[in-house]
Design a protein around this motif. Structure first.
Motif, PDB file in Angstrom:
ATOM      1  N   ASN A 133       0.837  -1.205   0.000  1.00 42.31           N
ATOM      2  CA  ASN A 133       0.000   0.000   0.000  1.00 42.31           C
ATOM      3  C   ASN A 133       0.874   1.258   0.000  1.00 42.31           C
ATOM      4  OD1 ASN A 133      -0.207   1.631   2.695  1.00 42.31           O
ATOM      5  ND2 ASN A 133      -0.122  -0.510   3.358  1.00 42.31           N
ATOM      6  N   ASN A 179      -0.072   0.233 -11.072  1.00 50.35           N
ATOM      7  CA  ASN A 179      -1.131   0.161 -12.087  1.00 50.35           C
ATOM      8  C   ASN A 179      -0.639  -0.489 -13.379  1.00 50.35           C
ATOM      9  OD1 ASN A 179      -3.111   1.322 -10.479  1.00 50.35           O
ATOM     10  ND2 ASN A 179      -2.598   3.407 -11.128  1.00 50.35           N
ATOM     11  N   TRP A 182      -0.407  -4.159 -12.810  1.00 52.72           N
ATOM     12  CA  TRP A 182      -1.768  -4.728 -12.659  1.00 52.72           C
ATOM     13  C   TRP A 182      -2.408  -4.933 -14.035  1.00 52.72           C
ATOM     14  CZ3 TRP A 182      -4.351  -7.039  -8.900  1.00 52.72           C
ATOM     15  CH2 TRP A 182      -5.741  -7.114  -8.961  1.00 52.72           C
ATOM     16  N   TYR A 281      -4.794  10.157  -4.188  1.00 54.96           N
ATOM     17  CA  TYR A 281      -4.960   8.720  -4.411  1.00 54.96           C
ATOM     18  C   TYR A 281      -6.234   8.422  -5.207  1.00 54.96           C
ATOM     19  CZ  TYR A 281      -4.532   3.734  -3.320  1.00 54.96           C
ATOM     20  OH  TYR A 281      -4.385   2.373  -3.416  1.00 54.96           O
ATOM     21  N   LYS A 282      -7.309   9.079  -4.785  1.00 58.50           N
ATOM     22  CA  LYS A 282      -8.608   8.881  -5.446  1.00 58.50           C
ATOM     23  C   LYS A 282      -8.501   9.223  -6.932  1.00 58.50           C
ATOM     24  CE  LYS A 282     -11.982  11.288  -3.705  1.00 58.50           C
ATOM     25  NZ  LYS A 282     -12.701  11.913  -2.599  1.00 58.50           N
ATOM     26  N   LYS A 286      -8.379   6.171 -10.009  1.00 61.43           N
ATOM     27  CA  LYS A 286      -9.811   6.082 -10.359  1.00 61.43           C
ATOM     28  C   LYS A 286     -10.090   5.110 -11.506  1.00 61.43           C
ATOM     29  CE  LYS A 286     -10.380  10.161 -13.366  1.00 61.43           C
ATOM     30  NZ  LYS A 286      -9.138  10.967 -13.344  1.00 61.43           N
ATOM     31  N   THR A 289      -8.730  -1.312 -10.987  1.00 61.87           N
ATOM     32  CA  THR A 289      -9.505  -2.161 -10.079  1.00 61.87           C
ATOM     33  C   THR A 289      -8.654  -2.690  -8.932  1.00 61.87           C
ATOM     34  OG1 THR A 289      -9.043  -4.025 -11.552  1.00 61.87           O
ATOM     35  CG2 THR A 289     -11.191  -2.917 -11.800  1.00 61.87           C
ATOM     36  N   LYS A 291      -6.972  -3.097  -5.514  1.00 58.61           N
ATOM     37  CA  LYS A 291      -7.370  -2.596  -4.189  1.00 58.61           C
ATOM     38  C   LYS A 291      -6.293  -2.903  -3.157  1.00 58.61           C
ATOM     39  CE  LYS A 291     -11.590  -0.958  -4.862  1.00 58.61           C
ATOM     40  NZ  LYS A 291     -11.103  -0.226  -6.055  1.00 58.61           N
ATOM     41  N   ARG A 293      -4.864  -2.514   0.978  1.00 57.80           N
ATOM     42  CA  ARG A 293      -5.281  -2.352   2.374  1.00 57.80           C
ATOM     43  C   ARG A 293      -4.205  -1.558   3.112  1.00 57.80           C
ATOM     44  NH1 ARG A 293      -6.495  -7.971   4.940  1.00 57.80           N
ATOM     45  NH2 ARG A 293      -4.696  -8.689   3.731  1.00 57.80           N
TER      46      ARG A 293
END
Ligand code: A3P
Length: 296
Positions: A133, A179, A182, A281-282, A286, A289, A291, A293
């Protein structure tokens, strides 16, 4: 290695649109043309996401029962070469990897996905990506830069955090890194995307997951033994995994095996920094997908 001295803290450079330091681009022709093999296993991470941890787990899975001197006298960074590294005073990562006597070869990289040598894709090598994270990753990177004279000067925590947000760190933006890798999962099936937080929460489960990805039939007893041997305190005590043999790191400032926790960011971020970070971050996350923690 004991005579290893680096001149002064390096500056950041722009390399194909990514912030880098020259120690990781000086050998670029050889990195770019590196010949991967089908049985190579590439361990890829953004710096400070758990590279050493997963390197050691893989090393034990493959070579833990082999030659004992590997475990007692070879530091993890010589067992698992750092592909793009080029510190001049020691052999470059490509040279070390080319000369690895073992099979499979375990190779470490921090490169963002678009800079990975194309032979890894052509050879369909297996790749383990570890992500952590952003908040804990930033804190860990900050302390690493403080103690490692081979890294650019971090400044104070707030200065560091702003450059982290802007992606002005070695190996570029955390956001682009996690990203980019991913996305790659969608088209490249030999890629396992792991999370540092899962490793902390249940190491044994992740070791089992790695075994299934790698097609290993490691026994339950062996897996339990490995899981125990790779816990934070064990690795911190182990001279072969705690980086104590590298002189450019000043453990009086901060040890390499620092805390090994999820949520240590809470003792660094102010309320204002946290609000700013959540906002950025948002925005930056955006369209993805993936995620993370920030606590477990
Ligand atoms: P902290 O600075 O938060 O303690 P890398 O190997 O990619 O450089 O990552 C280093 C980070 O992983 C450090 O984080 C280090 O303590 C942590 N780490 C290494 N081994 C670990 C383990 N066995 N358990 C938990 N964290 C570990």
């Amino acid at each position: 290695l004991s005579s290893m001295k680096l001149p002064s803290r390096p500056e950041l450079i722009d390399f194909e649109g990514v912030s880098m330091i020259h120690y990781f681009t000086d050998n670029w022709e050889k990195v770019k043309n590196f010949q991967a093999r089908p049985d190579d296993i590439l361990i890829a991470t953004y710096p400070k996401a758990g590279t050493t941890w997963v390197s050691y787990i893989l090393d034990l899975l493959y070579f833990g029962n082999g030659a004992p001197e590997r475990q007692t006298s070879q530091p993890i960074y010589t067992r698992v070469p750092f592909l793009e590294s080029c510190f001049k005073v020691i052999p470059s990562g490509t040279e070390l990897a080319d000369n690895l006597p073992t099979s499979p070869r375990l190779i470490k990289t921090h490169l963002p996905v678009q800079l990975v040598p194309k032979s890894f894709w052509e050879q369909n090598s297996r790749i383990v990506y570890v992500a952590r994270n952003a908040k804990d990753n930033a804190v860990s990177y900050f302390h690493f830069d403080r103690m490692n004279m081979g890294e650019p000067e971090p400044g104070d925590w707030n200065t560091f955090l702003q450059t982290f947000i802007e992606g002005k760190k070695g190996f570029g933006s955390w956001f682009d890194h996690v990203n980019g890798w991913w996305e790659k999962k969608l088209t490249y099936s030999n890629l396992l995307y792991m999370f540092y937080e899962d490793l902390v929460e249940d190491t044994g489960h992740e070791v089992a997951h790695l075994c299934s990805f790698l097609g290993l039939s490691t026994s339950v007893e062996e897996r339990e033994k490995i899981t125990k041997g790779v816990q934070f305190d064990a690795m911190k005590q182990n001279k072969m995994t705690n980086y104590s043999t590298i002189p450019v790191m000043d453990f009086k400032i901060s040890p390499f095996m620092r805390k090994g926790k999820v949520g240590d960011w809470k003792s660094h971020f102010t309320v204002a920094q946290n609000e700013q970070f959540d906002e950025v971050y948002k925005q930056k996350m955006k369209n993805t997908t993936v995620k993370f923690r920030t606590e477990i």
